[in-house]
Motif scaffolding. Structure first.
Motif, PDB file in Angstrom:
ATOM      1  N   ALA A 155       0.803  -1.160  -0.065  1.00  0.00           N
ATOM      2  CA  ALA A 155       0.111  -0.205   0.169  1.00  0.00           C
ATOM      3  C   ALA A 155       0.793   1.240  -0.161  1.00  0.00           C
ATOM      4  CB  ALA A 155      -0.991  -0.055   1.230  1.00  0.00           C
ATOM      5  N   ARG A 156       1.847   1.313   0.813  1.00  0.00           N
ATOM      6  CA  ARG A 156       3.045   2.390   0.727  1.00  0.00           C
ATOM      7  C   ARG A 156       3.524   2.820  -0.579  1.00  0.00           C
ATOM      8  NH1 ARG A 156       6.737   0.422   3.626  1.00  0.00           N
ATOM      9  NH2 ARG A 156       5.712   0.341   5.296  1.00  0.00           N
ATOM     10  N   VAL A 157       3.871   1.605  -1.281  1.00  0.00           N
ATOM     11  CA  VAL A 157       4.519   1.566  -2.459  1.00  0.00           C
ATOM     12  C   VAL A 157       3.488   2.417  -3.602  1.00  0.00           C
ATOM     13  CG1 VAL A 157       5.354   0.370  -4.552  1.00  0.00           C
ATOM     14  CG2 VAL A 157       6.203   0.000  -2.295  1.00  0.00           C
ATOM     15  N   VAL A 158       2.371   1.655  -3.389  1.00  0.00           N
ATOM     16  CA  VAL A 158       1.304   2.345  -4.388  1.00  0.00           C
ATOM     17  C   VAL A 158       1.067   3.976  -4.083  1.00  0.00           C
ATOM     18  CG1 VAL A 158      -1.007   2.101  -5.049  1.00  0.00           C
ATOM     19  CG2 VAL A 158       0.183   0.162  -4.771  1.00  0.00           C
TER      20      VAL A 158
ATOM     21  N   LEU B 291       1.433   7.182  -6.355  1.00  0.00           N
ATOM     22  CA  LEU B 291       0.413   8.058  -6.961  1.00  0.00           C
ATOM     23  C   LEU B 291       0.837   9.527  -6.377  1.00  0.00           C
ATOM     24  CD1 LEU B 291      -2.551   5.781  -5.992  1.00  0.00           C
ATOM     25  CD2 LEU B 291      -1.809   6.431  -8.133  1.00  0.00           C
ATOM     26  N   GLY B 292       1.358   9.605  -5.156  1.00  0.00           N
ATOM     27  CA  GLY B 292       1.623  11.133  -4.896  1.00  0.00           C
ATOM     28  C   GLY B 292       2.041  12.038  -5.630  1.00  0.00           C
ATOM     29  N   PRO B 293       3.082  11.888  -6.351  1.00  0.00           N
ATOM     30  CA  PRO B 293       3.380  12.906  -7.396  1.00  0.00           C
ATOM     31  C   PRO B 293       2.135  13.573  -8.218  1.00  0.00           C
ATOM     32  CG  PRO B 293       5.133  11.226  -7.285  1.00  0.00           C
ATOM     33  CD  PRO B 293       3.791  10.750  -6.347  1.00  0.00           C
TER      34      PRO B 293
ATOM     35  N   ALA C 195      -4.737   0.052   3.407  1.00  0.00           N
ATOM     36  CA  ALA C 195      -5.800   0.548   2.285  1.00  0.00           C
ATOM     37  C   ALA C 195      -5.093   1.954   1.788  1.00  0.00           C
ATOM     38  CB  ALA C 195      -7.143   1.086   2.964  1.00  0.00           C
ATOM     39  N   VAL C 196      -5.538   1.989   0.280  1.00  0.00           N
ATOM     40  CA  VAL C 196      -5.075   3.242  -0.224  1.00  0.00           C
ATOM     41  C   VAL C 196      -6.471   4.059  -0.694  1.00  0.00           C
ATOM     42  CG1 VAL C 196      -3.983   4.538  -2.160  1.00  0.00           C
ATOM     43  CG2 VAL C 196      -2.595   2.501  -1.001  1.00  0.00           C
ATOM     44  N   ARG C 197      -6.699   5.318  -0.437  1.00  0.00           N
ATOM     45  CA  ARG C 197      -7.831   5.807  -0.857  1.00  0.00           C
ATOM     46  C   ARG C 197      -7.733   7.151  -1.852  1.00  0.00           C
ATOM     47  NH1 ARG C 197      -8.453   4.528   4.308  1.00  0.00           N
ATOM     48  NH2 ARG C 197     -10.007   2.881   4.739  1.00  0.00           N
ATOM     49  N   VAL C 198      -8.439   7.122  -2.995  1.00  0.00           N
ATOM     50  CA  VAL C 198      -8.356   8.087  -3.997  1.00  0.00           C
ATOM     51  C   VAL C 198      -9.777   8.719  -3.623  1.00  0.00           C
ATOM     52  CG1 VAL C 198      -7.765   8.992  -6.266  1.00  0.00           C
ATOM     53  CG2 VAL C 198      -6.409   6.958  -5.206  1.00  0.00           C
ATOM     54  N   ARG C 199      -9.446  10.032  -3.562  1.00  0.00           N
ATOM     55  CA  ARG C 199     -11.222  10.772  -3.552  1.00  0.00           C
ATOM     56  C   ARG C 199     -10.956  11.793  -4.451  1.00  0.00           C
ATOM     57  NH1 ARG C 199     -14.128  11.430   0.797  1.00  0.00           N
ATOM     58  NH2 ARG C 199     -12.597  10.453   2.118  1.00  0.00           N
ATOM     59  N   VAL C 200     -11.726  11.492  -5.471  1.00  0.00           N
ATOM     60  CA  VAL C 200     -12.191  12.549  -6.583  1.00  0.00           C
ATOM     61  C   VAL C 200     -13.128  13.407  -6.265  1.00  0.00           C
ATOM     62  CG1 VAL C 200     -12.298  12.598  -9.179  1.00  0.00           C
ATOM     63  CG2 VAL C 200     -11.060  10.661  -8.191  1.00  0.00           C
ATOM     64  N   ARG C 201     -12.968  14.794  -6.464  1.00  0.00           N
ATOM     65  CA  ARG C 201     -14.096  15.638  -6.513  1.00  0.00           C
ATOM     66  C   ARG C 201     -14.239  16.483  -7.721  1.00  0.00           C
ATOM     67  NH1 ARG C 201     -11.777  16.994  -0.716  1.00  0.00           N
ATOM     68  NH2 ARG C 201     -13.417  15.719   0.738  1.00  0.00           N
TER      69      ARG C 201
ATOM     70  N   ALA D 224      -3.928   1.461 -11.252  1.00  0.00           N
ATOM     71  CA  ALA D 224      -3.225   0.188 -12.117  1.00  0.00           C
ATOM     72  C   ALA D 224      -1.885   0.174 -12.199  1.00  0.00           C
ATOM     73  CB  ALA D 224      -4.097   0.036 -13.164  1.00  0.00           C
ATOM     74  N   VAL D 225      -1.412   1.385 -12.846  1.00  0.00           N
ATOM     75  CA  VAL D 225      -0.275   1.593 -13.086  1.00  0.00           C
ATOM     76  C   VAL D 225       0.781   1.539 -11.720  1.00  0.00           C
ATOM     77  CG1 VAL D 225       1.823   3.241 -13.924  1.00  0.00           C
ATOM     78  CG2 VAL D 225      -0.438   2.877 -15.240  1.00  0.00           C
ATOM     79  N   ALA D 226       0.399   2.011 -10.601  1.00  0.00           N
ATOM     80  CA  ALA D 226       1.169   2.156  -9.545  1.00  0.00           C
ATOM     81  C   ALA D 226       1.051   0.744  -8.944  1.00  0.00           C
ATOM     82  CB  ALA D 226       0.509   2.902  -8.472  1.00  0.00           C
ATOM     83  N   GLU D 227      -0.123   0.089  -9.148  1.00  0.00           N
ATOM     84  CA  GLU D 227      -0.055  -1.384  -8.688  1.00  0.00           C
ATOM     85  C   GLU D 227       1.144  -2.188  -9.379  1.00  0.00           C
ATOM     86  OE1 GLU D 227      -4.098  -2.397  -9.390  1.00  0.00           O
ATOM     87  OE2 GLU D 227      -4.652  -2.044  -7.421  1.00  0.00           O
ATOM     88  N   ARG D 228       1.257  -2.109 -10.769  1.00  0.00           N
ATOM     89  CA  ARG D 228       2.256  -2.742 -11.299  1.00  0.00           C
ATOM     90  C   ARG D 228       3.610  -2.251 -10.830  1.00  0.00           C
ATOM     91  NH1 ARG D 228      -1.109  -1.970 -15.721  1.00  0.00           N
ATOM     92  NH2 ARG D 228      -0.058  -0.353 -16.860  1.00  0.00           N
TER      93      ARG D 228
END
Length: 87
Positions: free
Chosen positions: A21-24, A28-30, A50-56, A75-79
């Motif tokens: 989860a930390r790697v993913v 995503l962070g940047p 758990a990783v959460r992405v909140r889109v508004r 999906a890319v971050a998971e790879r």
């Protein structure tokens, strides 16, 4: 939800380990703030495994576009995470 961005979706993914989860989340962070546009924004946070992405977004079309973009980025971050597990 905020008055300025009334539409919101949270993508939540739980991984087998906090390390994954930390790697993913780190991958995503940047992207946070970089792919926002005038009609949508996103945040990324991690809580344990758990990783959460909140889109508004201002409207549903912008929300759908944001969710599609962030889903692809996850999906890319998971790879990337899978590659990190092999090293």
């Amino acid at each position: 939800m905020t008055a300025t961005r009334p539409h919101e979706t949270v993508l939540s993914v739980t991984y087998p380990s906090e390390r994954r989860a930390r790697v993913v989340a780190d991958a995503l962070g940047p992207e946070v703030g970089e792919i926002d546009d005038a009609r949508s924004t996103a945040t990324v946070d991690r809580d344990g495994s758990a990783v959460r992405v909140r889109v508004r977004a201002d409207d549903l079309v912008a929300l759908r576009a944001g969710v599609n973009s962030w889903s692809r980025l996850v999906a890319v971050a998971e790879r990337v995470g899978t590659s990190a597990d092999r090293t």
